[in-house]
Design a protein around this motif. Structure first.
Motif, PDB file in Angstrom:
ATOM      1  N   ARG A 203     149.863 123.589  65.008  1.00  0.00           N
ATOM      2  CA  ARG A 203     150.631 123.019  63.857  1.00  0.00           C
ATOM      3  C   ARG A 203     152.065 123.257  63.980  1.00  0.00           C
TER       4      ARG A 203
ATOM      5  N   GLY B  38     152.363 120.106  59.151  1.00  0.00           N
ATOM      6  CA  GLY B  38     150.965 119.371  59.533  1.00  0.00           C
ATOM      7  C   GLY B  38     150.574 119.808  60.931  1.00  0.00           C
ATOM      8  N   THR B  39     149.437 119.238  61.434  1.00  0.00           N
ATOM      9  CA  THR B  39     149.063 119.295  62.659  1.00  0.00           C
ATOM     10  C   THR B  39     150.102 118.567  63.637  1.00  0.00           C
TER      11      THR B  39
ATOM     12  N   SER C  83     149.466 116.568  66.131  1.00  0.00           N
ATOM     13  CA  SER C  83     149.178 115.055  66.332  1.00  0.00           C
ATOM     14  C   SER C  83     149.400 114.578  64.858  1.00  0.00           C
ATOM     15  N   GLU C  84     149.154 114.888  63.773  1.00  0.00           N
ATOM     16  CA  GLU C  84     149.804 114.181  62.462  1.00  0.00           C
ATOM     17  C   GLU C  84     151.194 113.932  62.693  1.00  0.00           C
TER      18      GLU C  84
ATOM     19  N   GLU D  86     151.910 111.332  65.366  1.00  0.00           N
ATOM     20  CA  GLU D  86     151.532 110.010  64.774  1.00  0.00           C
ATOM     21  C   GLU D  86     152.309 109.187  63.747  1.00  0.00           C
ATOM     22  N   SER D  87     152.631 110.032  62.721  1.00  0.00           N
ATOM     23  CA  SER D  87     153.492 109.575  61.460  1.00  0.00           C
ATOM     24  C   SER D  87     154.795 108.829  62.034  1.00  0.00           C
TER      25      SER D  87
END
Ligand SMILES: Nc1ncnc2c1ncn2[C@@H]1O[C@H](COP(=O)(O)OP(=O)(O)OP(=O)(O)O)[C@@H](O)[C@H]1O
Ligand SMILES: [Mg+2]
Lengths: 287, 222, 343
Positions: free
Chosen positions: B185, B198-199, B201-202, B205-206
């Motif tokens: 995170r 956020g995590t 990966s989030e 990706e965003s």
């Protein structure tokens, strides 16, 4: 030649006293960058208290021990007062130690009067091939050797000694480790008190001390310490011994009355020279 | 493990940390990213009790060890002595414990810390933090001054420590890529505030992550 | 003595901001002018000493408060002034000439020792000046020409002209007041001049001042020389007034007394030095009166003054680092704003 040996031994002994005072200053300076003007006071108080303890009937050894412990406690007190919780500049702390040294005069004059006080030491005299040396001087040298080995062991082996060195090496880093740097400073003052007290009880049998002997003692201790840049015990030892020997030689071959002045002149020159050297190197040795 | 609620830190009136709320669970790997002067170090220092808190609350279960910016080793002391002080005030703590965890520092245990290379020093600083047997280890500027290779090695070291000991890690990084790759995170800080979280990966990706971070670089100074 | 920018600015603001201090100074001056005519001779002596203390303290505050340099040996320049006056007049030099030369000799000594000593800072300078004082006092005590440790007795009175001799304590009181006023005027003008502003910058950050083009070393030396000159003036008057000097008259304790004075009054302004000298003189008188009360041992006055000097220094530095004037000023300010808010 024989005379020279006598002067040398006396000089080394007196120098050990300066070195002990200087080491007290170094111990304090390393952690706090404060020069403790009350260092001479520790010697005077330690000596005076020991003399009273002896006159109350305590045996030799124990009486002196009382003086040294009292000086150590005094050191802790001075440290607690000179190092405020909020933190003040080192030079302000220095002025506080001046104040405490003067305030101690009131106590000393009130309790012991203003005349020099002596302490019974070893009275015997060692004679060999025409040289006469008071055994007290030999005792001073012997005790000093033990003390300096002890100091070395304390700082390199013990955990608290390590923490003290850490504070002087990097005080923020020490704080990060959770070391209370102010408290370490107070402990350093306590150690300074013990070293001052030791020098007092050792010198008093050959050189009686009065309340205002503290100024000369602290200045000579500072002299020894400054030769070592205020941070190294072994240099302070060397500095003290050099000063002591120079003093004795001046007194022996020239004039006793100028011994202090010459020694102080050496110190000023050392500081100025060191300052010039540091300026050239672009480092600031002063704080 | 760690809960920070509405934390505020001032320096002589200037706000460095402004109403920050964050949390770290047991055995979690969390990173804190942001431009220079964002207040990352101030936030951790406040948590570690090194700067006074001007508002909000910090609650910590377990022991925290802080590996400060600039490493702050005791340069005149040996590596072994540095390590021993990491356990302060527990003088009985043996240094063998960290030599087992990080065998490479055993090689220079007798050398003065000031004589080590930057990467070696960083390793010693981390090891010194571990001496406190922390439940949460906070490392400020993990990869600063390290070559990518040295940084990667240190990261893998830390990850294996995390896996074997189960300690939580809070990593402060300027390099978002290192931080996001390493941690589960992340919090993103700018001008004293948490602007994203956020995590990993989030955040990756965003796609905003990189923009926000780069965007923050220019006007990051408050 | 903690030195920081903010405070210095505060002082300069308050100086230009209000007429009140000037008004206060005028009243103080009138009182000081009238006082000697009503004092008896013992109290006139106290008055003279207070003025002389203040003269030295003003010099030391230039050094500590403005140039940021702590001297623990200021009494040595007082000694040089006193010995110059005494020796010259003993060798037939007109006393007025001896009096005028005294500050210059002090300055010369300051120049000779200042060039090496002022390369030192902070702790080192403090100890360097202390060591200097011990050296010079030691040399004086061992030099027969200078009277040795017994000192120089029967120094003549100061004669302003061949017919006008200062005889009474009263006349010395007025003389020393005039000198103090002169010293204050010179110091104030200096502080408000360009070098003075440079000096103030020195006290805050030396590196900053150097970067701003202030000739740091030269200004520090000027402050040192001026403070020595003030010491010389005070020393000369002291010698003529008491008629006897010895190395004991200028002990390390005297140097420390000067430090106490400027710390008590506040080291950041020359007025603080005057207030400090005044407060300490009064305090010492009170303690002397108490100490000589019937039935107390002879050493009591000394014990009282040691305790007072020492504890004052500690309390002031710890709790009122800007001196009592600023301390009361702040509390008074808070009080007046509080009462304003009530209206
Ligand atoms: N001791 C201090 N005194 C005054 N201001 C400070 C102090 N330490 C930090 N600041 C200020 O607080 C703000 C936040 O600083 P901080 O060190 O927390 O930033 P950071 O995010 O760690 O930056 P970096 O990535 O450069 O280390 C900055 O504007 C900085 O100038
Ligand atoms: Mg940072």
């Amino acid at each position: 030649m024989n005379q020279l040996i006598g002067y040398l031994i006396n000089g080394i002994a007196v120098g050990c006293i300066y070195a002990m005072l200087g080491s007290g200053l170094v111990a304090i300076y390393r952690v706090t960058t404060v020069v403790n003007v009350a260092q001479g006071t520790f010697a005077v108080m330690g000596g005076l208290i020991a003399s009273s303890a002896l006159s109350f009937g305590l045996p030799h050894g124990l009486g002196e021990l009382v003086g040294v412990i009292a000086a150590g406690i005094l050191g802790l007190l001075v440290g607690k007062i000179a190092l405020t919780k909020g933190g003040i500049s080192p030079i302000s702390s220095l002025v506080i130690t001046i104040g405490l040294a003067v305030a101690a005069y009131a106590l000393e004059v009130g309790l012991w009067g203003s005349l020099p006080v002596s302490l019974a030491g070893i009275r015997s005299v060692l004679r060999f091939s025409g040289v006469a040396i008071q055994d007290q001087y030999l005792l001073i040298i012997a005790v000093s050797i033990v003390i300096f080995i002890g100091l070395w062991a304390f700082f390199s082996k013990s955990y608290i000694g390590l923490a003290l060195t850490a504070c002087s090496s990097n005080s923020y880093g020490a704080r990060v480790m959770g070391i209370d740097v102010r408290r370490m400073g107070v402990i350093a003052f306590g150690l300074g008190g013990v070293l001052g007290g030791l020098s007092g009880i050792l010198i008093m049998p050959v050189q009686p001390l009065s309340f205002n002997s503290d100024i000369n003692l602290v200045v000579m201790g500072f002299a020894a310490a400054v030769i070592g840049g205020m941070t190294r015990f072994e240099y302070a030892l060397a500095g003290g011994v050099v000063l002591g020997v120079v003093e004795e030689l001046i007194a022996g071959y020239w004039q006793a009355r100028y011994q202090l002045e010459v020694a102080l002149g050496i110190v000023i020159l050392t500081m100025v020279f060191e300052g010039a050297l540091n300026a050239r190197r672009g480092t600031a040795a002063w704080r | 493990m760690l809960e920070v609620a509405n934390l505020v830190v001032h320096y002589d009136g200037a706000v460095a940390v402004d109403d920050v709320t964050m949390r770290i669970e047991n055995s979690e790997l969390v990173s804190l990213i942001g431009p220079n002067g964002a207040g990352k170090s101030s936030l951790i220092k406040a948590v570690a009790g090194l700067v006074p808190i001007d508002g909000g609350k910090v609650s910590l279960q377990g022991r925290l060890a802080y590996v400060p910016e600039g490493r702050q080793l005791f340069r005149d002391l040996t590596v072994d002595q540095n390590l021993r002080l990491g356990a302060w005030p527990n003088r009985r703590q043996s240094t063998d414990y960290v030599y087992d965890l990080l065998p490479e520092i055993k090689k220079f245990e007798k050398r003065k810390a000031g004589q080590l290379s930057g990467g070696e020093q960083q390793l010693v600083a981390v090891a010194r933090g571990l001496m406190a047997k922390p439940d949460l280890l906070a490392i400020d500027e993990l990869s600063l001054g390290l070559s990518p290779l040295a940084a990667a090695k240190l990261v893998s070291n830390l990850i294996s420590l995390h896996e074997s000991l189960g300690i939580a890690l809070l990593i402060v990084e300027q390099s978002a890529t290192v931080a996001l790759k390493m941690c589960q995170r992340a919090y993103v800080m700018e001008a004293g505030r948490i602007v994203k979280s956020g995590t990993s990966s989030e955040l990756i990706e965003s796609g905003e992550m990189l923009d926000a971070y780069l965007g923050g670089m220019g006007d990051g100074q408050p | 003595m903690a030195i920081d920018t903010q405070k210095v600015q505060e002082i300069s603001k308050s100086k230009s901001g209000s007429r009140l201090p000037l008004f206060g100074a005028a009243i103080a001056l009138i009182v000081a002018l009238l006082l000697p005519s009503v004092l008896n001779s013992a109290n006139s002596s106290v008055y003279v000493y207070t003025m002389l203390y203040a003269i030295v303290a003003v010099g030391l505050s230039l050094l500590i408060g403005y140039a940021g340099q702590v001297s623990l040996g200021q009494a040595v320049f007082v000694a040089v002034g006193a010995y110059t006056a005494a020796i010259l007049s003993a060798h037939g030099v007109p006393t007025i000439l001896a009096f005028i030369l005294a500050p210059f000799v002090s300055m010369m000594v300051a120049l000779i020792v200042g060039i090496p000593l002022l390369t030192l800072r902070g702790n080192y300078l403090a100890f360097g000046t202390l060591a200097l004082q011990l050296i010079i006092l030691g040399v004086v005590a061992n030099t027969t020409f200078l009277g040795g440790s017994l000192g120089i007795p029967s120094i003549p009175q100061l004669g302003l002209t061949s017919s006008l001799q200062l005889g009474s304590a009263k006349s010395y009181a007025w003389l020393s007041l005039v000198l103090l006023v002169g010293v204050l005027i010179v110091s104030r003008n200096l502080i408000n001049s360009r070098p003075g502003r440079g000096l103030r910058a020195l006290a805050t950050t030396e590196i900053g001042a150097a970067a701003a083009g202030v000739p740091v070393g030269r200004y520090r030396l000027y402050a040192f020389l001026l403070s020595a000159a003030y010491g010389g003036i005070a020393g000369a008057v002291y010698a003529f007034f008491t008629g006897f000097i010895s190395p004991n008259s200028f002990s390390v304790l005297l140097s420390i007394e000067f430090i106490v004075m400027i710390m008590v009054g506040g080291s950041r302004s020359i007025w603080g030095a005057v207030v400090g000298a005044f407060v300490i003189s009064i305090l010492v008188q009170v303690l002397n009166t108490l100490g000589t009360l019937h039935g107390l041992p002879n050493s009591m006055p000394a014990i009282f003054s040691y305790a007072a000097y020492g504890l004052l220094l500690v309390v002031i530095i710890r709790y009122m680092p800007d001196g009592i004037v600023a301390w009361f000023g702040k509390r008074l300010g808070r009080l007046t704003t509080a009462s304003k808010n009530l209206d």
